[in-house]
Structure formats: C-alpha cells, structure tokens
Design a protein around this motif. Structure first.
Motif, PDB file in Angstrom:
ATOM      1  N   VAL A  62       0.842  -1.204   0.000  1.00 62.22           N
ATOM      2  CA  VAL A  62       0.000   0.000   0.000  1.00 62.22           C
ATOM      3  C   VAL A  62       0.875   1.251   0.000  1.00 62.22           C
ATOM      4  O   VAL A  62       0.652   2.208  -0.762  1.00 62.22           O
TER       5      VAL A  62
ATOM      6  N   SER B 227       1.469   4.227  -3.105  1.00 63.65           N
ATOM      7  CA  SER B 227       0.842   5.508  -2.778  1.00 63.65           C
ATOM      8  C   SER B 227       1.647   6.671  -3.348  1.00 63.65           C
ATOM      9  O   SER B 227       2.868   6.706  -3.225  1.00 63.65           O
ATOM     10  N   GLU B 228       0.949   7.608  -3.922  1.00 65.31           N
ATOM     11  CA  GLU B 228       1.584   8.823  -4.425  1.00 65.31           C
ATOM     12  C   GLU B 228       1.350   9.997  -3.473  1.00 65.31           C
ATOM     13  O   GLU B 228       1.865  11.085  -3.691  1.00 65.31           O
ATOM     14  N   SER B 229       0.572   9.752  -2.433  1.00 65.70           N
ATOM     15  CA  SER B 229       0.315  10.801  -1.439  1.00 65.70           C
ATOM     16  C   SER B 229       0.883  10.382  -0.094  1.00 65.70           C
ATOM     17  O   SER B 229       1.047   9.192   0.193  1.00 65.70           O
TER      18      SER B 229
ATOM     19  N   GLY C   3      -1.490   8.066   1.928  1.00 67.81           N
ATOM     20  CA  GLY C   3      -1.427   6.633   1.632  1.00 67.81           C
ATOM     21  C   GLY C   3      -0.259   5.967   2.312  1.00 67.81           C
ATOM     22  O   GLY C   3      -0.355   4.828   2.783  1.00 67.81           O
TER      23      GLY C   3
END
Length: 453
Positions: free
Chosen positions: A94, A98-100, A103
């Motif tokens: 996960v 995630s790009e944020s 996340g």
C-alpha cells in the motif's frame, strides 16, 4: 543429552526466528534516514504528515502488541506470526503504490498492525529448554540490534536508485521471505513454555502499571524512542543542508553505529563489574541530552554533527541494550510477559509520538527546535531515573511441577521462601508452574530442583 549447548532444534529456531524478526525490523527502519528528504515529493506533504508517516507504525504496533501475544496463546504461535507478516506485506505494498503522504501513513499503520514480537518470542521459548532460553533470546536480540544498523545503511542506498517505492517493495519481499521461513524452516513446537514470563496476562496489567520502578522504565523507553524518531524527522535535512548528499548518508550512519557499539560494550562491562549500573544509566541519559542540546545550537559544522551523531548512538545503544535486562530483573516472578508487553507498547507508542511531535514542532517553529524539545524530555527522564532503586542481580527461572491441590502449592511456596538465594517465587496452581527469581551465586540449584520435584 548435554545441556551446555544449543541442540539442533534450538539453533534452527533461534536463527530462523531471529531472521524473521530482523527482516521485519529492517523494513520498518529503512525509511528513517531518507523519508525526510524523499517524502517532500509526495502529494499532501507537510512536516506534520511526514512525522506521522515515520511514526505511524508505532501507534498500531503499540495497540496490538499485547493482544497479538494473547491471541498466539489461543490460536497458536505460527498462525499469528504468519497473519502479522501478511498484514506487514500488505501495508508495505500500500505504501509503495501511494503517491500521497496519506497513503504512506495508512500503509505504515498497516505494517504496524502485524505486531508479531510477543508471538515470535513466545515461539522461541516454546522451542527451547529453560537453561538454553537466554541464549536463544540473546540471538534474537542481537539480530534486532543488527537490523537497525543494516536499515540505516540500506535505506539511503536503495532509495538513491529506486526511491521510496523501492524501499517499500523491498520491505514486502522481506515479509514474503519471513513467511517462507516460518512455514518451511522454523520448527513446529510440540510443547508450550510457561507463559507467565512470555505473554501478557490481562489480569496482571493494572498492577504492572502501578509499579513505580516499572513506570520509570516504561516512561524512559517511551522518551528514548520519541527522541530517536523525532531526530530523524530533521537530521537528514540538516545533513543535506551542510552539503552531505542523501545517497552518502550511510557513510555516516554505518561508522557511527559501529563506533557506538565499540564504545558501549566496555562501558556496560565496567558498570556491571564495578556495580555502577545506575551511574552509567543516568550518565547515558545525560550524554544523550547533551548531544541533543548541542545539535540544537549546531547546524553548519559538519564535523561536529558527525561527532554528535556518534555520541548520540553510544548513549542510545547503551540505554536500548540495558533497559530490557533491567526490566527482567525488576518484574515480579511469573509476570515478566505482562511487564514486557507494557514496556514494548510504550516503546512503539514513543516512536509514534516522536514522529508526530517532530512534525508539529518543525511545522510551527523550525527544524532545530525538535532537538531542544527532545532534550527537555530527556531531562524529565533523567530526574525520574534518579529515583530508581538499586536492582538486585537475579535470574528468572520457570519449572513445570506436579501439584495435588492449592494447599500443596502454598506449602511449596513457603518452602521456597525459606531457601537461601531465592529472592521471589510464584506458584500458579492452574498451570502447574513455579516461577522463581534467584541469586544464582547463592542458590543451590540441585536443592531447588529437589524441592520443586
């Protein structure tokens, strides 16, 4: 069969479980030296969320550390360990995808939900004889310490070529290897070690929280790991600002850790031999405080920063190594599992709070103030540590015994109380187990075994 050395099952159990433990810890720690730099590229980045991402695993780990140990008693050690590693793997994937920053925080929290420490140590105990158990636990402890050093080196090296996603995917691979070891290498336990010194008992937790000596250790390990995690919110940035490229940070961390271990061990040996353990303990807290205060005032002198990092880890490694040993000597006979459960939860909760605190302080007042606040917390710990009572040198043992009724158990407890060298004992009639804390230089072990048999 000789009891002076580990047998083949004990060797296989200690090495394989140490590898499982070690790979998991490497995965958790690898982002420490690099996230403050690479995390700024994530969507939603802020110093607060950066700190939460670094420490998020500690929150869920602290919450689930004790329950997972209890579950391993009910459903078996291996199923709980495997379930924890699956959660750890999912959390890593996960975070990798995630790009944020949000996340990544969620992924790190999932990683922490795989809180397998209690179940792993309990399985190691199940697979070892009483007299060999300290060697097995020491092997696992050594791997935990080594994993931190490896993570400090591996993090910058991997992140340079593969970024944060590469770190998290590598962590997921480690989790898969760990599952394979548990399934195919770790022996299956055919006996269960007495659980009082291994797994927390819900009924004993309240009394452990009220114990003033244990409280000092719990608050101490909380502050210790809070300071460590908070430092890594700002230290990588400080190093890059003085012209030290992030990809080269391992060139600082590796020598610093090696030197710190080399300096720590003689201090530990001398403190034990000279019976100056409290003095050395309080001295290590003061040394750590002094390094943090100097880092607060130093931002441009690279040579001084290097020296301070080395001294920080000398103090940190000394405290990290001695506190579990002190806890095992303070904890009441037969309740070390409960005491260790609270201690471990305090440790992980400190990691979470350190990340959050470091992020908040950086966002509100700037990087250097993190060192000041951490130093002030260390001073609070120092004042608490001054009130520590001298710790009686002892060894904790457990024995399976045959009891006819509760009056028989009471008679046995009375006999143990009168034996020279027996500091404390606890007879658990329902489990047919005797927990005994002894001064092994005074107690007659043969007489003790005769009484218990």
């Amino acid at each position: 069969m000789s009891t002076s050395a580990l047998n083949s099952i004990e060797k296989k159990a200690s090495l394989s479980l140490a590898a499982v433990f070690g790979m998991r810890m490497i995965g958790l720690f690898m982002i420490l030296p690099v996230f403050a730099i690479y995390g700024v590229e994530l969507e939603g980045y802020s110093p607060l969320w950066l700190g939460l991402a670094i420490g998020a695993y500690g929150f869920t780990q602290a919450l689930l550390q004790i329950p997972m140990g209890i579950l391993s008693d009910k459903f078996g050690r291996k199923p709980v360990i495997l379930g924890g590693l699956v959660l750890f793997c999912i959390g890593s994937i996960v975070a990798a995808q995630s790009e944020s920053v949000y996340g990544v925080v969620f992924g790190r929290a999932l990683q922490g939900m795989g809180a397998i420490a209690s179940a792993t140590l309990a399985l190691a105990a199940d697979l070892s004889r009483e007299e060999q158990r300290p060697k097995v636990m020491a092997t696992i402890g050594m791997f935990i310490g080594l994993s931190f050093a490896i993570a400090m080196v591996l993090g910058p090296v991997v992140a340079k070529d593969y970024g944060l996603a590469g770190l998290f995917y590598l962590t997921a691979i480690f989790a898969v290897f760990g599952m394979a070891l548990v399934l195919f290498v770790v022996p299956n336990a055919v006996t269960t070690a007495p659980k009082g010194d291994l797994v927390a008992a819900p009924t004993a937790l309240l009394s452990m929280l009220k114990d003033s000596q244990l409280m000092r250790l719990n608050l101490g390990v909380f502050i210790l790991h809070m300071a460590l995690t908070a430092m890594f919110v700002v230290l990588p940035v400080q190093l890059t600002e003085v012209g030290f490229a992030i990809s080269d940070h391992w060139r600082l961390y590796l020598p610093a850790l090696l030197v710190s271990f080399a300096l720590m061990v003689p201090v530990m040996i001398i403190a034990i031999k000279k019976n100056k353990e409290k003095l050395a303990f309080c001295g290590a807290i003061l040394l750590m405080t002094a390094t943090l205060l100097t880092l607060w005032q130093t931002s441009t002198d690279f040579t001084l920063i290097v020296i301070l990092v080395v001294l920080f880890f000398v103090a940190f490694n000394y405290l990290e190594a001695t506190m579990p040993a002190n806890l095992s000597r303070i904890a009441p006979a037969g309740q070390k599992g409960s005491a260790m459960g609270i201690f471990s939860s305090s440790q992980f909760f400190g990691a979470f709070c350190g990340g959050a605190l470091g992020g908040v302080i950086t966002q509100l007042w700037g990087n250097s103030q993190v060192f000041l606040v951490s130093a002030l917390l260390m001073i609070v710990w120092f004042l608490l540590a001054l009130g520590m009572k001298p710790i009686v040198k002892s060894k904790s043992l457990s024995f399976n015994i045959n009891l006819t009724d509760e009056s028989h158990a009471q008679q046995l407890a009375n006999r143990l109380a009168k034996m020279p060298g027996v500091i404390e004992s606890s007879i658990v009639f329902t489990d047919s187990v005797a927990y005994v804390k002894v001064d092994d230089k005074v107690v007659d072990m043969e007489q003790l075994k005769t009484v218990l048999n």
